[in-house]
Structures are given as structure tokens and as C-alpha cells.
Design an enzyme around this catalytic site. Structure first.
Site, short mmCIF file in Angstrom:
data_model
loop_
_atom_site.label_atom_id
_atom_site.label_comp_id
_atom_site.label_asym_id
_atom_site.label_seq_id
_atom_site.Cartn_x
_atom_site.Cartn_y
_atom_site.Cartn_z
N GLY A 236 0.87 -1.32 -0.20
CA GLY A 236 -0.12 -0.17 0.08
C GLY A 236 0.91 1.32 -0.14
O GLY A 236 1.99 1.15 0.26
N PRO A 237 0.23 2.65 -0.09
CA PRO A 237 0.95 3.74 -0.16
C PRO A 237 1.52 3.88 1.10
O PRO A 237 1.25 3.57 2.15
CB PRO A 237 -0.08 4.61 -0.51
N PRO A 238 2.50 5.12 1.22
CA PRO A 238 3.16 5.07 2.38
C PRO A 238 2.23 5.87 3.42
O PRO A 238 1.47 6.62 3.06
CB PRO A 238 4.37 6.11 2.02
N GLY A 239 2.30 5.22 4.85
CA GLY A 239 1.42 6.18 5.69
C GLY A 239 0.19 5.49 6.12
O GLY A 239 -0.57 6.05 6.86
N THR A 240 -0.12 4.33 5.36
CA THR A 240 -1.36 3.65 5.27
C THR A 240 -1.56 2.80 6.64
O THR A 240 -2.75 2.17 6.88
CB THR A 240 -1.86 3.02 4.10
N LYS A 242 0.72 0.04 7.31
CA LYS A 242 1.30 -1.31 7.25
C LYS A 242 2.06 -1.78 8.29
O LYS A 242 1.85 -2.88 8.89
CB LYS A 242 2.01 -1.42 5.85
N THR A 243 3.19 -0.91 8.64
CA THR A 243 3.94 -1.27 9.87
C THR A 243 3.08 -1.34 11.29
O THR A 243 3.31 -2.16 12.06
CB THR A 243 5.08 -0.32 10.07
N GLU A 460 -6.00 33.81 -8.82
CA GLU A 460 -6.53 32.91 -8.17
C GLU A 460 -8.15 33.03 -8.42
O GLU A 460 -8.89 31.84 -8.29
CB GLU A 460 -6.45 33.21 -6.68
N HIS A 463 -8.93 30.55 -11.35
CA HIS A 463 -9.09 29.26 -10.99
C HIS A 463 -10.59 29.22 -10.35
O HIS A 463 -11.44 28.01 -10.58
CB HIS A 463 -8.08 29.01 -9.87
#
Length: 667
Positions: A236-240, A242-243, A460, A463
Site C-alpha cells: 500500500g501507499p506510504p503512511g497507510t 502497514k507497519t 486565483e 481558478h
């Protein structure tokens, strides 16, 4: 009885190398004592007393030590019976039966010898005078062996430092460098992380909990013919999380848990990685049932044969080969499971990913709105809040945030509240934290000329206008012309959380992104370098449409994207030069078409664009309500559908920030 024997053995003193050093010191001190005059019958005297002893005929022999400027005096047997010598005659000799009775220190040796000769001739004495050198055997041995002792001591010291210090155990000595560096968490270790601390990730938790349950109660599965899975890969992506999920397994599993990183196998010595893999699995099998967790496994699990131009044997490949062998060599009843985590699953070796090694691949995705709410509940436990926070509101403010990002939001909110001397954290602090993390720190004291500020305001406002008027563009909810981070102005959007994206949605987003430069063209008939991040964003989107997703009619239903990553180090493009030229042309056509479209939209609503820019110059920060007063409600039905799904627009958000008008200079 066995237990008593073990207790008795554990209480016995263990051998320590310092005992040898202590024994050597005792021997040295003993030699010094043995050789000293305090342990025999020798007393100090003066030369005048010696002359008196000579005249009385008490001296039997004088031994002159040439290199020490001293003389040893031996008395006759008759002299030892005299009262004047009772102090030396009564002393017991210690390990030395032929020791002198007196010791005399003199200055000039020639004068000392002349005086003795004169007294001998005057008194007709037969006293023996001999000359000798005092050789200390122990000192001589010490001087000869001291260099070797120093060299050996320095070598032992360096070896201990190279091997990480310490005594025995894995890694304690240079010879144990091939031992595993895994940290062992056994069932007696106090691990504070459990599955209750892991919010969201319901599917991943279910699979991991089943693995833990199998180790606790294997008969439940084996009775039906099931076998223990050999490995599970968390992707998975970083920070999700897993660890964090692996830490929860360590806290929940009542079995030994070996934890280490993929880089722990890497060493400068040849063969160390493979040796550590063997030792790790040997320890796990000895303590089975057990779990091995390898974090960042891509450090050793990369596909073999990549980037190996020299043809030499790669140490990392040897480590991977040993890991493959160990995982495939498990028996059916060893009860050892390997957990691994990576965010680079595309670069892993295919042999590592096959069934029988990593039987399960558990995908840990970014949390949705419901899971974000659960994550906020976990991270808000230690936060002292001044009110009952609306967690649904906070979850809506953070689409696309990972679990680590949400933890950072909570921590930043607490820091902001402390910086403002507050006693508790409020809702506004969380909103400021989201803005701070996504957009950077406000720089209100940055010097900007009135002309530049006007250009930024219209940029701005461009946008805001295009995103409000286009159906599929992400609705803008906040605009600011206060410098923040590296940007001179910023716009916050609330993007729809889509699983698939259609071409018209991508084109609308590109048109809204180009609205800033288009506004400069419409109002000033000039453009500036402020649209750097806008151009970078739309160029990537257009290239993805043409070369990745096959959304271009001219190129057709082709993709040049390799999801396996096998060609990531290739030197050639997967298409011809003619196709490359056609791709560049199509990318340019898409971008220019959306730029002209943005100009048309802004030209049509030029009066509203001007009103919005003037309000920005006046207030510096405007919100969704200001846009509704100027433009009215957005005429699209999709917003009501979003509201029904709980993803409605809110007062402020930090989902996607448009960091255009950057202050970077274009060379």
C-alpha cells in the site's frame, strides 16, 4: 527437579574475561611484593654507619650494585648476635634465605670504594667486596612483552567496536556478524499496540487476525485439511498503516515475533546477508510457532537481473536467493509465518510473489471517509479538546489523507493550540492544522508589490471562476492571496473521491487548472511565470491521457505503461520516433484546447471574475459563501448526490491545494 537444576545453573557465576585481567594484576603486585625489601630482613642504613660496622669487623661481604648506586651489606654470624643488629637479625626472610641485612645508598661510587679500601687497610680486614648489576627478571620480561600486549589489546578493542561492542550473543563479536539482527518480541514482552489501535483497514485486519488465530488454535483449521499460510505481503501507499498492523500482530499474537527491516540483511561483507537469513529462520523454527516480520522488503526483494551491467555476482541477489529457499523449505507443521511490508510491490521478484511463498497479498489502501473518522477517534484519545468535535466534519476535510497524515493533523493542531496559549484544542485549530500541512506556513510579512498582488488576485480568481462553472471540476471552497509555503497564492478544492475517471472529467480539471493563466491573459493581455505548477500538473495529466490510459483518438487504445516495472531501467522508448512526435503533438493539442476553453469561460463571466478578484484584494481570504453570492449556486446535480453520500462541500477543506503563482524563478 529439572527446574531446580536450571535455577542452580543460572545462579552460578558466568565466566568473564575481566577475571583474567584481574589475575594478571594480582601476579604483578605479588612479584613486586616478593622483590621488595619489606618482605625480607634488609634494612636501610647510611655510609657512616657502614664505616662503623667495618671498623668493628661486623661486615662479611659488600655487594656493590653498579647500575643502582647502592650496596648490599652481609654481616658475619658473630655480628648477628650483637645487640646493635638485633633489628635485622630477628626479621624472618620471605622466600629469600640468602638476603642481605643492610642496604646502603651512596653518591659517587669512586669515593665510596676508596673509603672502604682505606678502612680495610687501616684495620687489616678481609671483608669481601664484589661488584654486580641488579637484574629484575620480571621487569625485563614485562619490557620485552609490553609491546605485544599493547598490540593484542588494541586489536581486541577494535574488533569489539567493529562488531557493535558487547559480549556474547548475535552481533556481539566479529565472528557473530552473520547472526540475525531481528528483535524478538515474545509473549512476555509488554507490547502496547493491539488491533484496537488500528482504525479502519477492516479487510486487512480480518486476514491478519486469521493468521494470528491459526497460530493460537491450529487444530481449528488443520482438522479440515487446511495448511498454515507461509507468508502475507502488506502492500500500500506510504503512511497507510502497514507497519502499525504488524505491530498489532506482535501485540496480539501469543507467539514469538521476530521483527527487522530489509536493510538489516545488507552488509559490506560477502555472504553475510544469506547467513543472517539462515540464522533468522533457524531461530524462528526453534521457537515455532512464530512470526517473522520484514519491513521494507524491497531492500532485498527486488527483481533479480536488474541494473546488473557488470555481470558480477550481486550480494543482494544471494540474500534474496537464500530467502526464497528458506520460505519454500518450510515443512507443513513448522508453524512459521512471514509477514512483509512494502510500498514498492511492482519491483519485487516474481519468484518471491508466487503462491507458496507469499500466499496472500493484503492491499492497504488510503482510508475512505468512514475509515478516516475511525482513525481520528484513535489519534484524538490523547488530545485535550475544548469541545466535542464533529468527527464526520474532520473526516470530510481530509479526503486523500493517509493514517500518518491524520496523525500529523492531530499533532499539529495541538502544537498550534499550545502556540496560542490555549488550555485545550478547538475545532479551528484542526482547520488551521490542515491548512498548515497542505499549504505551508502563512507568510503575511512577505513583501509583494501592488501590481504583483493584483496579478495574484486575478490568477486565483480565474481558478475559482473556471472550477465553479465547469461540471466535473473539483469545486473550490477557499481562495487566498496570502503567501503560504512556496506559493504566492493558494486555492483549496474538495475533489470527488472517484474510483474511475472519464475523459470529460480530466479535461474539466485541466481547464480549471489553466484558469489562472487564462485570467491573466483575459484581464491584462499578458502572462507570467506564476503558472509553473499549473503547467506541470496539466502536462502530466495530458501525457497520462495519451500514453497511459489510451484516451486519445489519434494514438488509439494503446498504453506504454509497464505496471510490472520490468522496463523501468531500459534505454529505449517502447515506441518509434514517429509515434513520439505524434504523442507530443496530441499532448500539446489537448492542453491548448483547454487553455482556449478557459479563456472563453472567463471572457463570458469577466464581470464576475473582476468582482471576485476585487473582493480577494479586499479580504485576502474568501470562502464558498462568497462565491455563491457572486456566481449563485452551482447548476449541477452532482453536488446533491455528493451531499447524500456524506462528501458534501464544507466551510473549509485541505483536500487538494493549487500551489500556483509560485515564487520560483524560471531560468
Amino acid at each position: 527437579m529439572a527446574k531446580d537444576n536450571n535455577d542452580t545453573n543460572s545462579k552460578k557465576p558466568k565466566f568473564n574475561s575481566w577475571w583474567i585481567y584481574g589475575l594478571i594484576a594480582v601476579v604483578i603486585i605479588g612479584f613486586q611484593f616478593v622483590g621488595s625489601s619489606s618482605f625480607n630482613n634488609t634494612s636501610e642504613t647510611t655510609t657512616s654507619e657502614l664505616h662503623e660496622f667495618l671498623r668493628n669487623g661486623d661486615v662479611d661481604k659488600i655487594l656493590v650494585i653498579n647500575n643502582a648506586r647502592q650496596a648490599k651489606i652481609f654481616l658475619t654470624e658473630e655480628a648477628l648476635t650483637k645487640e646493635v643488629h638485633k633489628d635485622v637479625s630477628g626479621k624472618p626472610a620471605f622466600l629469600n634465605t640468602n638476603a642481605p641485612q643492610y642496604n646502603v645508598k651512596f653518591g659517587d661510587q669512586k669515593n665510596f670504594e676508596d673509603d672502604i679500601k682505606k678502612i680495610k687497610s687501616e684495620n687489616n680486614l678481609d671483608t669481601i667486596v664484589k661488584f654486580d648489576t641488579d637484574d629484575n627478571v620480571f621487569i625485563n620480561i614485562l619490557i620485552n612483552t609490553l609491546p605485544f600486549i599493547l598490540i593484542i589489546g588494541i586489536w581486541i578493542f577494535l574488533m569489539r567496536r567493529m562488531s557493535g561492542g558487547g559480549g556474547g550473543g548475535a552481533g556481539g563479536q566479529i565472528f557473530n556478524i552473520g547472526k540475525s539482527k531481528a528483535k524478538l518480541f515474545d509473549e512476555k514482552t509488554d507490547t502496547r499496540t493491539s488491533f484496537k489501535d488500528v482504525a479502519g483497514l477492516e479487510g486487512a485486519k480480518e486476514e491478519v487476525e486469521e493468521i494470528v488465530e491459526f497460530l493460537r488454535n491450529p487444530d481449528k483449521y488443520t482438522s479440515l485439511g487446511g495448511k498454515i499460510p507461509k507468508g502475507a505481503l502488506l502492500v500500500g501507499p506510504p503512511g497507510t498503516g502497514k507497519t502499525l498492523l504488524a505491530k498489532a500482530v506482535a501485540g496480539e499474537a501469543k507467539v514469538p515475533f521476530f521483527s527487522l527491516s530489509g536493510s538489516d540483511f545488507v552488509e559490506m561483507f560477502v555472504g553475510v546477508g544469506a547467513s543472517r537469513v539462515r540464522d533468522l529462520f533457524k531461530q524462528a523454527k526453534d521457537k515455532s510457532p512464530a512470526i517473522i516480520f520484514i519491513d521494507e522488503i524491497d531492500a532485498i526483494g527486488r527483481a533479480r537481473g536488474k541494473n546488473n551491467f557488470t555481470g558480477s555476482n550481486d550480494e543482494r541477489e544471494n540474500t534474496l536467493n537464500q530467502l526464497l529457499t528458506e520460505m519454500d523449505g518450510f515443512g507443513t507443521n513448522t508453524n512459521v509465518i512471514v509477514l512483509a511490508a512494502t510500498n514498492r510491490a511492482d519491483v519485487l521478484d516474481k519468484a518471491l510473489m508466487r503462491a507458496g511463498r507469499f500466499d496472500r497479498q493484503i492491499y492497504v489502501d488510503l482510508p475512505d471517509i468512514r475509515e478516516r473518522k475511525e482513525i481520528f477517534e484513535v489519534h484524538l484519545r490523547p488530545i485535550k479538546t475544548a469541545e466535542t468535535l464533529d468527527l464526520d466534519f474532520l473526516a470530510r476535510q481530509t479526503p486523500g489523507f493517509s493514517g500518518a497524515d491524520i496523525a500529523n493533523v492531530c499533532n499539529e493542531a495541538a502544537l498550534i493550540a499550545a502556540r496560542k496559549e490555549k488550555k485545550a484544542v478547538t475545532k479551528q485549530d484542526f482547520l488551521d492544522a490542515v491548512d498548515r500541512i497542505v499549504g505551508g506556513l502563512e507568510k503575511k510579512n512577505k513583501i509583494i508589490t501592488p501590481g504583483e498582488k493584483k496579478t495574484i488576485a486575478y490568477h486565483e480568481a480565474g481558478h475559482a471562476t473556471t472550477s465553479w462553472m465547469l461540471e466535473h471540476a473539483a469545486p473550490l471552497v477557499k481562495v487566498t492571496i496570502v503567501p503560504r509555503g512556496q506559493s504566492l497564492g493558494a486555492a483549496w478544492y474538495l475533489p470527488e473521491e472517484r474510483l474511475i475517471v472519464r475523459p470529460e472529467q480530466m479535461l474539466d480539471e485541466m481547464c480549471a487548472t489553466l484558469g489562472g493563466r487564462a485570467a491573466e491573459k483575459v484581464i491584462f493581455n499578458k502572462i507570467s511565470t506564476g503558472a509553473l505548477s499549473d503547467l506541470e500538473k496539466v502536462t502530466k495529466q495530458a501525457r497520462a491521457m495519451v500514453t497511459v490510459y489510451g484516451l486519445n483518438d489519434e494514438i488509439g487504445n494503446l498504453t506504454y505503461y509497464d505496471s510490472s516495472g520490468q522496463d523501468s531501467y531500459g534505454f529505449s522508448k517502447p515506441y518509434s520516433e514517429e509515434t513520439a512526435q505524434k504523442i507530443d503533438e496530441e499532448i500539446s493539442k489537448i492542453i491548448e484546447a483547454q487553455y482556449q476553453r478557459a479563456i472563453e469561460v472567463l471572457t463570458e463571466h469577466k464581470d464576475k471574475l473582476t468582482t471576485l478578484a476585487e473582493r480577494l484584494l479586499e479580504k485576502e481570504v474568501i470562502f464558498k459563501e462568497d462565491l455563491e453570492k457572486i456566481f449563485g449556486k452551482r447548476p449541477f446535480a452532482g453536488e446533491e448526490e455528493l451531499s447524500a453520500n456524506g462528501e458534501a462541500l464544507t466551510e473549509r477543506t485541505a483536500a487538494d491545494i493549487d500551489e500556483d503563482m509560485t515564487s520560483k524563478e524560471v531560468q
